[in-house]
Write an enzyme that holds these catalytic residues in place. Structure first.
Site, short mmCIF file in Angstrom:
data_model
loop_
_atom_site.label_atom_id
_atom_site.label_comp_id
_atom_site.label_asym_id
_atom_site.label_seq_id
_atom_site.Cartn_x
_atom_site.Cartn_y
_atom_site.Cartn_z
CE LYS A 290 -5.10 14.37 -7.24
NZ LYS A 290 -4.61 13.00 -7.30
CG ASN A 291 -4.65 12.42 -3.26
OD1 ASN A 291 -4.93 12.35 -4.45
ND2 ASN A 291 -3.42 12.68 -2.83
NE ARG B 105 2.66 6.65 -7.25
CZ ARG B 105 1.83 7.68 -7.30
NH1 ARG B 105 1.84 8.49 -8.32
NH2 ARG B 105 0.98 7.89 -6.32
CG ASP C 21 1.03 14.30 -2.62
OD1 ASP C 21 1.93 13.72 -3.26
OD2 ASP C 21 -0.12 13.84 -2.52
CB CYS D 13 3.61 7.05 -12.75
SG CYS D 13 4.18 7.32 -11.08
NE ARG E 84 -3.26 13.19 -12.84
CZ ARG E 84 -2.43 12.28 -12.37
NH1 ARG E 84 -1.19 12.25 -12.79
NH2 ARG E 84 -2.82 11.39 -11.49
CB ILE F 272 7.34 9.25 -0.16
CG1 ILE F 272 7.22 9.71 1.29
CG2 ILE F 272 6.12 8.41 -0.56
CD1 ILE F 272 6.99 8.60 2.30
C1 UD1 Z 1 -1.04 8.34 -2.42
C2 UD1 Z 1 -1.48 9.66 -3.01
C3 UD1 Z 1 -0.28 10.44 -3.53
C4 UD1 Z 1 0.76 10.60 -2.43
C5 UD1 Z 1 1.12 9.25 -1.80
C6 UD1 Z 1 2.05 9.37 -0.60
C7 UD1 Z 1 -3.71 9.21 -3.85
C8 UD1 Z 1 -4.60 9.01 -5.02
N1 UD1 Z 1 -2.40 9.40 -4.09
O1 UD1 Z 1 -0.43 7.59 -3.47
O2 UD1 Z 1 -0.74 11.72 -3.96
O3 UD1 Z 1 1.91 11.18 -2.98
O4 UD1 Z 1 -0.08 8.59 -1.36
O5 UD1 Z 1 1.49 10.18 0.36
O6 UD1 Z 1 -4.14 9.22 -2.72
N2 UD1 Z 1 4.66 1.23 -2.64
C9 UD1 Z 1 5.16 -0.02 -2.85
N3 UD1 Z 1 4.27 -1.05 -3.06
C10 UD1 Z 1 2.93 -0.85 -3.05
C11 UD1 Z 1 2.42 0.44 -2.81
C12 UD1 Z 1 3.33 1.47 -2.61
O7 UD1 Z 1 6.37 -0.24 -2.88
O8 UD1 Z 1 2.17 -1.82 -3.23
C13 UD1 Z 1 5.61 2.36 -2.45
C14 UD1 Z 1 5.47 3.39 -3.58
O9 UD1 Z 1 6.23 3.01 -4.70
C15 UD1 Z 1 5.98 4.64 -2.93
C16 UD1 Z 1 5.52 4.48 -1.49
O10 UD1 Z 1 5.25 3.10 -1.30
O11 UD1 Z 1 7.38 4.69 -2.97
C17 UD1 Z 1 4.31 5.30 -1.13
O12 UD1 Z 1 3.23 4.89 -1.92
P1 UD1 Z 1 1.72 4.97 -1.41
O13 UD1 Z 1 1.68 5.44 0.00
O14 UD1 Z 1 1.06 3.68 -1.73
O15 UD1 Z 1 1.14 6.11 -2.34
P2 UD1 Z 1 -0.13 6.04 -3.28
O16 UD1 Z 1 -1.27 5.43 -2.56
O17 UD1 Z 1 0.25 5.53 -4.62
#
Ligand code: UD1
Length: 429
Positions: A22-23, A121, A313, A116, A405, A335
């Site tokens: 999915k991801n 996030r 995850d 969320c 999901r 994370i």
């Molecule tokens: C993706 C995955 C999710 C997984 C996560 C971490 C998908 C669709 N989702 O989510 O299942 O749990 O990676 O492996 O692929 N952050 C910021 N600013 C930003 C972006 C992120 O502060 O602009 C922080 C987030 O709040 C979080 C951390 O960075 O604490 C990790 O987020 P990120 O690696 O971006 O995860 P996602 O891409 O949202």
């Protein structure tokens, strides 16, 4: 609202086939916006998040057709560049269309996703990255707008290896003028898959899977045919389900290398695996399962982290397994804040877990008992299914829409392994 009825206490056997990730599928679907002509994606999983993303692309004016296991996608005549709140609020990954839209069409607008269940996030790293490429980004009336006549390559050093920010910036850079370099990039297998997909469309990306990714922008990308990688989180979930039930199963159609951190933790606890190129078979531990159950008394600290460290995850599912093992375990979640919502529900099933900030301490080895429990987010729900499979008696797992999901045909796959899992009508809360 659907619920799952799990009659626990059975052992599992046989083979389970892992679906496409999915991801990986979500960013790859977003990246189809970059390409001219038709793209064929193979074996996209039938999941609520994938359906939502198709809806998002269709709303933008994309044409999507499903023919058996193939999804044909074409986005050359979009009618809007605005991803509306109704969709974004149900799936944060919607932000992934912003980079491709501004790169190919010069403009993208996405409603702000907001918080969320598993944390706030933010998307600041996505936006800063796009700004570095020359996009003018503004926040107004609940949405984010990015504009540019043509993006220009640049060096983007991420303060944290965010998966989504790496993906958004990599997609946008692939149509920018000149070279971009992403430093401290995320190294997840899904990043490599997205780069492979963009390269199959004619992109020039090198270094995906390492912390430095270079992207040579090209003038055009064209549709291609592609099958995303298998779902490493689903593979891990079935492995942990079988281990929680002290069973030997084969997890087929997966890439063992993608879950090495989990396999190493489990091997450290006495679990044994036969690793093939595309499968993992659980072997009985030395001395058998009874010995495994009596011999433990370990104390271990496990910490989630960006790939190749142990993935957030799989944290909830590992915790469900650890509740069944004699010993004291600490899980530190680095994370996401607030990613321990499964703890209260696991306690309802008899687990002994205490929480202190971002650390959960599990006193494992006690009996679990059946109880009604409530899903709170995707992976938390999977943890509840694992614990319910072990607990003797019937557990009703409510609000399984969270599970739907991310787990394709979960009750069918579990039944195929010999579990007693039925879907029923739950209360409409
Ligand atoms: C993706 C995955 C999710 C997984 C996560 C971490 C998908 C669709 N989702 O989510 O299942 O749990 O990676 O492996 O692929 N952050 C910021 N600013 C930003 C972006 C992120 O502060 O602009 C922080 C987030 O709040 C979080 C951390 O960075 O604490 C990790 O987020 P990120 O690696 O971006 O995860 P996602 O891409 O949202």
């Amino acid at each position: 609202m659907d619920k799952l009825l799990v009659e626990g206490g059975r052992s599992l056997s046989g083979k389970v086939h892992i679906s496409v990730s999915k991801n990986s599928s979500l960013p790859i679907m977003a990246a189809t916006l970059l390409g001219e002509g038709k793209t064929v994606l193979k074996d996209l999983p039938v999941l609520r998040d994938i359906q939502t993303f198709k809806q998002l692309l269709t709303n933008l004016g994309g044409v999507i057709e499903t023919k058996g296991r193939e999804t044909l996608m074409e986005s050359s005549s979009l009618k809007t560049f605005f991803a509306v709140y109704d969709i974004v609020k149900t799936m944060r990954a919607s932000i992934l269309v912003l980079g491709p839209l501004v790169a190919r069409y010069g403009m993208g607008k996405v409603s702000l996703p907001g918080g969320c269940a598993i944390g706030t996030r933010p998307i600041d790293l996505h936006l800063e990255g796009l700004e570095k490429l020359g996009a003018r980004v503004s926040l107004e009336a609940g949405h984010v707008l990015a504009k540019a006549s043509r993006l220009r390559g640049n060096r983007i050093a991420l303060p944290f290896p965010s998966v989504g920010a790496t993906e958004n910036v990599m997609m946008a850079s692939s149509l920018a003028h000149g070279e971009s370099v992403i430093e401290n990039a995320a190294r997840e297998p899904e990043i490599v898959d997205l780069a492979d997909f963009i390269n199959a469309m004619g992109g020039k990306i090198e270094g995906a899977g390492t912390s430095t990714i270079s992207i040579q922008g090209v003038e055009t990308l064209t549709g291609c045919s592609y099958r995303p990688i298998p779902d490493r989180i689903e593979a891990a979930t079935y492995l942990l389900a079988a281990l929680t039930c002290r069973s030997s199963i084969e997890v087929a159609g997966c890439i063992p290398d993608h879950i090495l951190s989990l396999l190493e933790i489990l091997e450290g606890l006495g679990c044994r695996f036969d690793r093939g190129e595309n499968s993992i078979r659980i072997q009985k531990p030395v001395g058998g399962w009874e010995h495994f159950d009596s011999a433990h008394g370990v104390s271990k600290i496990i910490e989630t982290g960006p790939y190749p460290s142990f993935p957030t995850d799989i944290q909830a599912q590992l915790m469900a397994f650890l509740t069944s093992i004699k010993g004291r375990f600490s899980i530190v979640e680095t994370i996401f804040e607030n990613r321990f919502m499964h703890v209260a529900e696991l306690r309802r099933l008899g687990a002994h877990i205490t929480l202190r900030g971002n650390r959960a301490v599990i006193e494992g080895g006690g009996e679990l008992w059946a109880a009604p429990v409530m899903c709170t987010d995707l992976r938390a729900s999977a943890a509840l299914v694992l614990a319910a499979l072990r607990a003797k008696g019937r557990s009703d797992i409510l609000r399984v829409y969270h599970l739907d999901r991310g787990y394709e045909r979960i009750e069918e796959k579990l039944r195929g392994l010999g579990a007693s899992v039925e879907r029923g009508e739950g209360p409409t809360v």
